[in-house]
Motif scaffolding. Structure first.
Motif, PDB file in Angstrom:
ATOM      1  N   THR A   1       1.808  -2.580   5.567  1.00  0.00           N
ATOM      2  CA  THR A   1       1.005  -1.373   5.056  1.00  0.00           C
ATOM      3  C   THR A   1      -0.331  -1.686   4.892  1.00  0.00           C
ATOM      4  O   THR A   1      -0.907  -0.746   5.157  1.00  0.00           O
ATOM      5  CB  THR A   1       1.784  -0.790   4.169  1.00  0.00           C
ATOM      6  OG1 THR A   1       2.452  -1.838   3.109  1.00  0.00           O
ATOM      7  CG2 THR A   1       3.217  -0.243   4.096  1.00  0.00           C
ATOM      8  N   TYR A   2      -0.512  -2.753   4.375  1.00  0.00           N
ATOM      9  CA  TYR A   2      -2.186  -2.743   4.532  1.00  0.00           C
ATOM     10  C   TYR A   2      -2.659  -3.430   5.548  1.00  0.00           C
ATOM     11  O   TYR A   2      -4.160  -3.521   5.415  1.00  0.00           O
ATOM     12  CB  TYR A   2      -2.424  -4.341   3.428  1.00  0.00           C
ATOM     13  CG  TYR A   2      -2.627  -3.209   2.234  1.00  0.00           C
ATOM     14  CD1 TYR A   2      -4.057  -2.390   1.863  1.00  0.00           C
ATOM     15  CD2 TYR A   2      -1.289  -3.503   0.998  1.00  0.00           C
ATOM     16  CE1 TYR A   2      -4.378  -1.500   0.421  1.00  0.00           C
ATOM     17  CE2 TYR A   2      -2.228  -3.113   0.075  1.00  0.00           C
ATOM     18  CZ  TYR A   2      -3.269  -2.264  -0.187  1.00  0.00           C
ATOM     19  OH  TYR A   2      -3.361  -1.776  -1.776  1.00  0.00           O
TER      20      TYR A   2
ATOM     21  N   ARG B   1       1.228  -1.224   0.204  1.00  0.00           N
ATOM     22  CA  ARG B   1      -0.039  -0.230  -0.113  1.00  0.00           C
ATOM     23  C   ARG B   1       0.884   1.243   0.084  1.00  0.00           C
ATOM     24  O   ARG B   1       1.604   1.151   0.860  1.00  0.00           O
ATOM     25  CB  ARG B   1      -0.457  -0.016   1.011  1.00  0.00           C
ATOM     26  CG  ARG B   1      -2.233   1.261   1.112  1.00  0.00           C
ATOM     27  CD  ARG B   1      -2.919   0.955   2.913  1.00  0.00           C
ATOM     28  NE  ARG B   1      -3.554   2.572   2.815  1.00  0.00           N
ATOM     29  CZ  ARG B   1      -4.781   2.648   4.100  1.00  0.00           C
ATOM     30  NH1 ARG B   1      -3.793   2.514   4.457  1.00  0.00           N
ATOM     31  NH2 ARG B   1      -5.112   3.595   3.334  1.00  0.00           N
TER      32      ARG B   1
END
Length: 282
Positions: free
Chosen positions: A238-239, A157
């Motif tokens: 990040t996700y 992400r």
């Protein structure tokens, strides 16, 4: 006749046994009846094999029931076949060997040495993976690490620092990854900053498609394997954060397995595979 004499003499000398026709191929192809000299013939046959999926997910991908790899990530379906990654990202993937190190095990006969390979793989556009494999030979270790890296590919992400102008260029928020004693922290950076980090995280972040990022690392970063794995975990995280822009109402849809249940039942795996032979009872 002039051409035949040196060929037979050369083959007889290098092959070591028999006539010149058998001795060609640096001694590898003796006694095979001309069935492919050396490694070339075998390698060509293996490369031309058609992919026969062995999992339900593989069958849905090959039969084009699943159109994009994002559908797989949306439902967190485990990927067990590297060919699935090749099907979606094969042309864009690039791999790089980070390190090859010998590891030893003490046995009664002495020391057994094997080689451990670390391979990073990515498409420079939001997908990255890291594979580690140990084997007796370097080539086998690299090949196995590439396969494991494909199976471990995760979506990345990306976000903005400041105003949302242009395409996403950095990590969406501060994220942390850890492996062993190594702790890696990724911090968003303004556009044009570049990747401010050590060489190992720089390769992984570049392969993930992140253009600007500050990093902070602590622990024994000289251990390259843990350093790379900590960076990979940070990128994968990040996700894992639910930021306010993702607070929309969730629309639940059927997973691919549920949507294509009738298709999977109509063409079961066992019918495509070879018939099973039952053990005889006396």
């Amino acid at each position: 006749m002039a051409d035949a004499a040196p060929a037979s003499g050369r083959g007889g000398f290098r092959g070591g046994f028999g006539s010149g026709e058998r001795g060609r191929g640096r001694g590898r192809g003796r006694g095979r009846g001309g069935r492919g000299r050396g490694r070339g013939a075998r390698g060509g046959k293996e490369g031309d094999k058609e992919w026969v999926p062995v999992t339900k997910l593989g069958r849905l991908v090959k039969d084009q029931k699943i159109k994009t790899i994002e559908e797989i990530y949306l439902f967190s379906l485990p990927i067990k076949e590297a060919e699935i990654i090749d099907y979606f990202l094969g042309t864009t993937l690039k791999d790089e060997v980070l390190k090859i190190m010998p590891v030893q095990k003490q046995t009664r006969a002495g020391q057994r040495t094997r080689f451990k390979a670390f391979v990073a793989i990515g498409d420079f556009n939001g997908h990255v993976g890291l594979g580690v494999k140990c084997s007796k030979e370097v080539a086998t270790a690299i090949r196995g690490a590439i396969t494991l890296a494909k199976l471990s590919i995760v979506p990345v992400r990306r976000g903005y620092w400041g105003n949302k102008i242009g395409k996403p260029h950095t990590v969406p928020c501060k994220v942390t990854g850890r492996c062993g004693s190594v702790l890696v922290r990724l911090i968003p950076a303004p556009r044009g900053t570049g990747i401010v980090s050590a060489p190992v995280p720089k390769k992984l972040l570049h392969m993930a498609g992140i253009d600007d990022c500050y990093t902070s690392a602590s622990g024994q970063t000289a251990t390259l394997g843990n350093f790379a794995m900590a960076t990979y975990h940070a990128i994968a995280n990040t996700y894992c954060y639910l930021t306010p822009d993702l607070w929309k109402e969730t629309v639940f849809v059927k997973s691919p397995y549920q949507e294509h249940t009738d298709y999977l039942m109509k063409y079961p795996l066992r019918s495509r595979a070879e018939p099973r032979y039952e053990a005889k009872s006396y």
